[in-house]
Design a protein around this motif. Structure first.
Motif, PDB file in Angstrom:
ATOM      1  N   GLY A   1     -12.766 -17.458  14.763  1.00 45.31           N
ATOM      2  CA  GLY A   1     -12.294 -17.948  13.470  1.00 45.31           C
ATOM      3  C   GLY A   1     -10.912 -17.397  13.128  1.00 45.31           C
ATOM      4  N   GLY A   2     -10.690 -16.122  13.434  1.00 42.72           N
ATOM      5  CA  GLY A   2      -9.387 -15.518  13.169  1.00 42.72           C
ATOM      6  C   GLY A   2      -8.282 -16.167  13.982  1.00 42.72           C
TER       7      GLY A   2
ATOM      8  N   LEU B   1      -6.915  -3.369   7.581  1.00 38.79           N
ATOM      9  CA  LEU B   1      -5.736  -4.117   8.008  1.00 38.79           C
ATOM     10  C   LEU B   1      -5.464  -5.267   7.056  1.00 38.79           C
ATOM     11  CD1 LEU B   1      -3.518  -4.627  10.114  1.00 38.79           C
ATOM     12  CD2 LEU B   1      -5.174  -6.034  11.366  1.00 38.79           C
ATOM     13  N   SER B   2      -6.502  -5.899   6.574  1.00 36.94           N
ATOM     14  CA  SER B   2      -6.339  -6.999   5.633  1.00 36.94           C
ATOM     15  C   SER B   2      -5.658  -6.532   4.349  1.00 36.94           C
ATOM     16  CB  SER B   2      -7.697  -7.607   5.309  1.00 36.94           C
ATOM     17  OG  SER B   2      -7.573  -8.606   4.340  1.00 36.94           O
ATOM     18  N   LYS B   3      -6.046  -5.366   3.850  1.00 33.37           N
ATOM     19  CA  LYS B   3      -5.414  -4.834   2.639  1.00 33.37           C
ATOM     20  C   LYS B   3      -3.941  -4.519   2.875  1.00 33.37           C
ATOM     21  CE  LYS B   3      -9.632  -2.947   0.705  1.00 33.37           C
ATOM     22  NZ  LYS B   3     -10.401  -1.750   0.378  1.00 33.37           N
ATOM     23  N   ILE B   4      -3.639  -3.970   4.043  1.00 34.22           N
ATOM     24  CA  ILE B   4      -2.240  -3.669   4.375  1.00 34.22           C
ATOM     25  C   ILE B   4      -1.441  -4.966   4.458  1.00 34.22           C
ATOM     26  CG2 ILE B   4      -0.729  -2.824   6.211  1.00 34.22           C
ATOM     27  CD1 ILE B   4      -2.889  -0.701   6.798  1.00 34.22           C
TER      28      ILE B   4
ATOM     29  N   LEU C   1      -2.148 -14.065   7.998  1.00 32.77           N
ATOM     30  CA  LEU C   1      -2.631 -12.912   8.753  1.00 32.77           C
ATOM     31  C   LEU C   1      -3.787 -12.196   8.051  1.00 32.77           C
ATOM     32  CD1 LEU C   1       0.685 -11.319  10.044  1.00 32.77           C
ATOM     33  CD2 LEU C   1      -1.013 -12.564  11.369  1.00 32.77           C
ATOM     34  N   SER C   2      -3.732 -12.078   6.744  1.00 34.35           N
ATOM     35  CA  SER C   2      -4.773 -11.365   6.002  1.00 34.35           C
ATOM     36  C   SER C   2      -6.132 -12.056   6.104  1.00 34.35           C
ATOM     37  CB  SER C   2      -4.351 -11.190   4.545  1.00 34.35           C
ATOM     38  OG  SER C   2      -5.357 -10.544   3.822  1.00 34.35           O
ATOM     39  N   PRO C   3      -6.224 -13.376   5.885  1.00 40.07           N
ATOM     40  CA  PRO C   3      -7.534 -14.024   6.078  1.00 40.07           C
ATOM     41  C   PRO C   3      -8.047 -13.900   7.515  1.00 40.07           C
ATOM     42  CG  PRO C   3      -6.068 -15.487   4.884  1.00 40.07           C
ATOM     43  CD  PRO C   3      -5.253 -14.317   5.317  1.00 40.07           C
ATOM     44  N   ALA C   4      -7.147 -13.926   8.484  1.00 31.65           N
ATOM     45  CA  ALA C   4      -7.570 -13.776   9.884  1.00 31.65           C
ATOM     46  C   ALA C   4      -8.142 -12.378  10.106  1.00 31.65           C
ATOM     47  CB  ALA C   4      -6.394 -14.033  10.820  1.00 31.65           C
TER      48      ALA C   4
END
Length: 176
Positions: free
Chosen positions: A31-32, A107-110, A95-98
């Protein structure tokens, strides 16, 4: 016999756990990758649209050629440059949703913080480029006067404009 069973069990248990975690992660990973591919395609389309709109509005002619910045910028096409920025910014937004799909919450928060900071960075780069171009343009115009002290005055004006440009650009990205 129990020794062999215990040893076999000790070897197989971690492998089974590894396989189970791989199987649990695989759908998120797929999915990512799909989200990243879609994000890249959307970024290409958005960048293309921005570039074509700016070309239709003749931004390159109006800003670069009419202000004689072509001497300083060369053959830079502002519409292509801005289209490229839009393309990669849209991709960064995906990139964040992936990362969420792969269960990489830190990593999503960053990446969310990065995507919120990027417009400030782009503004700072644009401010810096514009300020440096203005500094060169002003210095060139002062030197064209051919006054006795024009080289010194043009250098002083250029240094002052560059200094203020750097201060403004750094404050834009949050550095005081």
């Amino acid at each position: 016999m129990t020794f062999l069973q215990d040893t076999g069990q000790a070897l197989i248990t971690p492998l089974v756990a590894l396989w189970n975690s791989f199987v649990d992660t695989l759908p998120g990973l797929v999915g990512g990758v799909i989200v990243l591919i879609v994000g890249y395609i959307v970024g290409i389309v958005a960048g293309f649209i921005v570039r074509k709109i700016l070309q239709q509005l003749r931004v390159d002619e109006l800003i670069i050629e009419k202000t004689m910045l072509s001497k300083l910028l060369g053959k830079l096409q502002l519409s292509s440059f801005l289209g490229l920025i839009v393309k990669w910014y849209v991709f960064v937004l995906f990139l964040s949703p992936a990362a969420n799909l792969v269960k990489l919450d830190a990593l999503s928060k960053i990446l969310v913080s990065l995507s919120l900071w990027i417009p400030s960075l782009i503004a700072a780069v644009v401010i810096a480029l514009a300020g440096f171009l203005v500094a060169d343009y002003v210095a060139l115009k002062i030197q064209e006067t051919k006054a006795k002290s024009s080289p010194i005055i043009s250098l002083a004006a250029k240094v002052i404009i560059v200094a203020f440009t750097v201060i403004i650009a750094l404050s834009q990205i949050g550095i005081d």
